[in-house]
Every structure is written in C-alpha cells, then in structure tokens.
Enzyme design. Structure first.
Site, PDB file in Angstrom:
ATOM      1  CG  MET A  43      32.551  29.497  48.646  1.00 33.97           C
ATOM      2  SD  MET A  43      32.587  30.899  49.804  1.00 33.97           S
ATOM      3  CE  MET A  43      30.965  31.629  49.535  1.00 33.97           C
ATOM      4  NE  ARG A  45      38.535  28.312  38.402  1.00 33.03           N
ATOM      5  CZ  ARG A  45      38.841  27.131  37.875  1.00 33.03           C
ATOM      6  NH1 ARG A  45      38.611  26.898  36.592  1.00 33.03           N
ATOM      7  NH2 ARG A  45      39.352  26.172  38.629  1.00 33.03           N
ATOM      8  CE  LYS A  47      40.247  39.599  32.367  1.00 31.35           C
ATOM      9  NZ  LYS A  47      39.860  40.797  31.581  1.00 31.35           N
ATOM     10  CE1 TYR A  48      42.225  40.896  35.954  1.00 31.49           C
ATOM     11  CE2 TYR A  48      39.960  41.487  36.523  1.00 31.49           C
ATOM     12  CZ  TYR A  48      41.060  41.603  35.686  1.00 31.49           C
ATOM     13  OH  TYR A  48      40.990  42.423  34.588  1.00 31.49           O
ATOM     14  CD  GLU A  50      40.830  28.717  41.522  1.00 33.99           C
ATOM     15  OE1 GLU A  50      40.014  27.788  41.658  1.00 33.99           O
ATOM     16  OE2 GLU A  50      42.050  28.557  41.371  1.00 33.99           O
ATOM     17  CG  ASP A 151      32.704  44.523  38.278  1.00 32.36           C
ATOM     18  OD1 ASP A 151      31.912  44.590  37.306  1.00 32.36           O
ATOM     19  OD2 ASP A 151      33.288  43.475  38.593  1.00 32.36           O
TER      20      ASP A 151
END
EC number: 2.7.11.1
Length: 319
Positions: A43, A45, A47-48, A50, A151
């Site tokens: 679905m 990807r 930075k931390y 998938e 975030d």
C-alpha cells in the site's frame, strides 16, 4: 538560558500513572502468531516502514512492517498504541515478529478510504468542519492520555467518506509527555512543523499537534496545499514569517530567551490577515474557521488553544 515551559493542560498525566504505562525502555512486547496473516499487496512505503494490505482468514487488515530501528522506538510505538482506544485513532490488533529476520510487523484494522489528494478539492464546508472535529477529538483524547502525536499531517489520516469517519494513523513519532523534558526537534513533516521546532526549542508540548492541525485546516479552508510551503527547514520558517510577521517571531524568540534569529528573517515583512487567503465568494462561510485559525497559527506555543478549547469554538457549535 532558555526559558523552560510546561503544557497548560495535561502536564502531569504521566507523573500520576504507574511507570509501566509510559516507560517503553523497560517494556516487553508480547507478540502473536505470524502464521495467521498473509500479505496481499503493498500500500505504501515510509522512512521507517513498509505498509501492506493483508488478510487474516477473509478479513482485510493492514500490515506495517517496521524497518530495522532501535528496539526502544518500536517499543514506544507499540506501548502508545496499546494505551490508546478511540474511534478516531487507528486500532492496533496485533504485533508479530518474523522468526528469521526478527523484523516486527504491526497489524491494524483496515479502513476503506480514498487518497487524501483525490478528496482534497471535493471536501465541502460541512466535511471540513466534521473531519476537523474528529481530528481534535482524537487529539483531545491522546493529550489527556499524556501522548503527543508529533506528526499530524494529511498523509497520516484515513477518511472513509461513505461513513464520514476519520482516523489518525502512524504513531511512530508519538511520545509520552513529561514536563521540562527535552525532546528531539527532528520530528513532524516540514510543512507541518511548529515554529518551536524550527527555532530548535526542545521543551515543546501538546501544542505542537495543535499547530500541525492548524496547517491541515488552513489547507482545507484556503485550498492551498501545503499552506506553508518551505523548501527546507530554514525556508519553512521564512514562509511562516511572511504570513505571521517578523516582529512577532522576534518577540517569541526573545520571550523564551532562544538563540538569536538569523538576520535573513528581518526582511520578510509583517503579519498578513489569514482572511486574505479565502477563496472568492467564501469569506462569510469560513468566518468561524478563519477565526479559529487566527488563534491556532501563532508563534507562541503557550498561547495556542488546547484541543478541548478548539472543540468549544463556535466553528463546532452546529454540525
């Protein structure tokens, strides 16, 4: 020496709780059986991690496979998610670990949703008010639980238009709030970073999430995505100062005895009324939304309204 501030509300939530509630450094993750889940398709990807669509029997699920990071970071995310239970926060169903690679995967409920970019232009005034209320409801709850998301951005929200339901996802940067603790300023995505992060102020609190929410609301109201469009972190502060004004930025930095500003900010100009960004013919309709934004999008984190105070704003009086 820099002035240390403390959150205006919910400051001592974690101090009143058992240490096991917030001490992720000592947390042991209990895991389920990996054999119960099948990966179906990718679905996205990040930075931390998938993210995959998966199946448990015939039930759709979301599998977030975490990239190798410090174990404490994984423990923090899992502990936070297991502490939270709210209709506008994604539900963690299970945690599994691959016996060979030792990669952890988080198993979440699956929400049918459209991509934000596709529905951005289609959201009407009532939609904007309703989804803003749901974001603030989730923030009010997690802040009352002593947790900052850190975030908040459109990409971390899933919206089911048919059910008029929004859920906040990706709690990988979330953190437990402890008064007077220094936090990393390398959090949040650039366009949604509060000024406190951009001037390297480490004693921020829940009000960071409120700023980020304000950026999302401004995008929706003014149909300008992103609202503050910086090319770098330093340029992000320039873009903010061009709207909120240099004088107020200077006062903010002096009030909390932060490091002096770079002289390049001096020529950015003074405060611009947010109402000047209103799309033609929409001024009357968005009066309450703009009034709330004027209260949220300010430099001084101590003067921003809390999520509860935002929810009591006239914008949300009629639904």
């Amino acid at each position: 020496m820099v002035v240390v501030t403390v959150a205006r509300s919910n400051a001592d939530v974690n101090e009143k709780k058992d240490e096991r509630y917030w001490n992720y450094e000592c947390y042991t993750i209990t895991t389920g059986s990996i054999e119960k889940y099948q990966i179906y398709q990718r679905m996205g990807r990040g930075k931390y991690s998938e993210v995959f669509e998966g199946r448990k029997d015939r039930e759709k699920i979301v599998i977030k496979a975490l990239k190798p990071v410090r174990k404490a970071k994984i423990c923090r995310e899992v502990l936070i998610l297991r502490n939270l239970s709210h209709k506008n926060i994604i539900k963690l169903m299970d945690v599994v670990v691959d016996p060979e690679s030792q990669i952890y995967s988080l198993i979440f409920e699956y929400i049918e949703h459209e991509d934000y970019a596709k529905i951005f232009e289609k959201l009407c005034y009532k939609d904007i008010v309703e989804y803003s209320r749901q974001i603030l409801s989730a923030l009010s709850y997690c802040h009352s639980m002593g947790i900052i998301h850190r975030d908040i951005k459109p990409q971390n929200m899933v919206i089911n238009q048919a059910r008029r339901e929004l859920k906040i996802i990706d709690w990988g940067l979330a953190e437990f709030y402890h008064p007077k603790k220094e936090y990393s300023v390398r959090v949040a995505s650039r366009y949604y970073k509060g000024p406190e992060l951009l001037v390297d102020y480490p004693y921020y609190d829940y009000s960071l999430d409120i700023w980020s929410f304000g950026c999302v609301l401004a995008e929706l109201v003014f149909k300008k995505r992103p609202f503050f469009h910086g090319e770098s972190n330093s340029d992000q502060l320039v873009k903010i100062a061009r709207i909120l004004g240099y004088t107020h930025l200077k006062k903010y930095v002096r009030k909390y005895k932060m490091a002096p500003l770079n002289p390049k900010y001096e020529g950015v100009g003074e405060r611009v009324l947010l109402s000047s960004f209103t799309p033609p013919g929409k001024t009357g309709l968005y009066t309450n939304a703009i009034d709330l934004l004027e209260k949220i999008l300010i430099y001084d984190h101590q003067d921003r309204p809390t999520a509860d105070e935002c929810l009591r704003h006239p914008l949300f009086e009629s639904r």
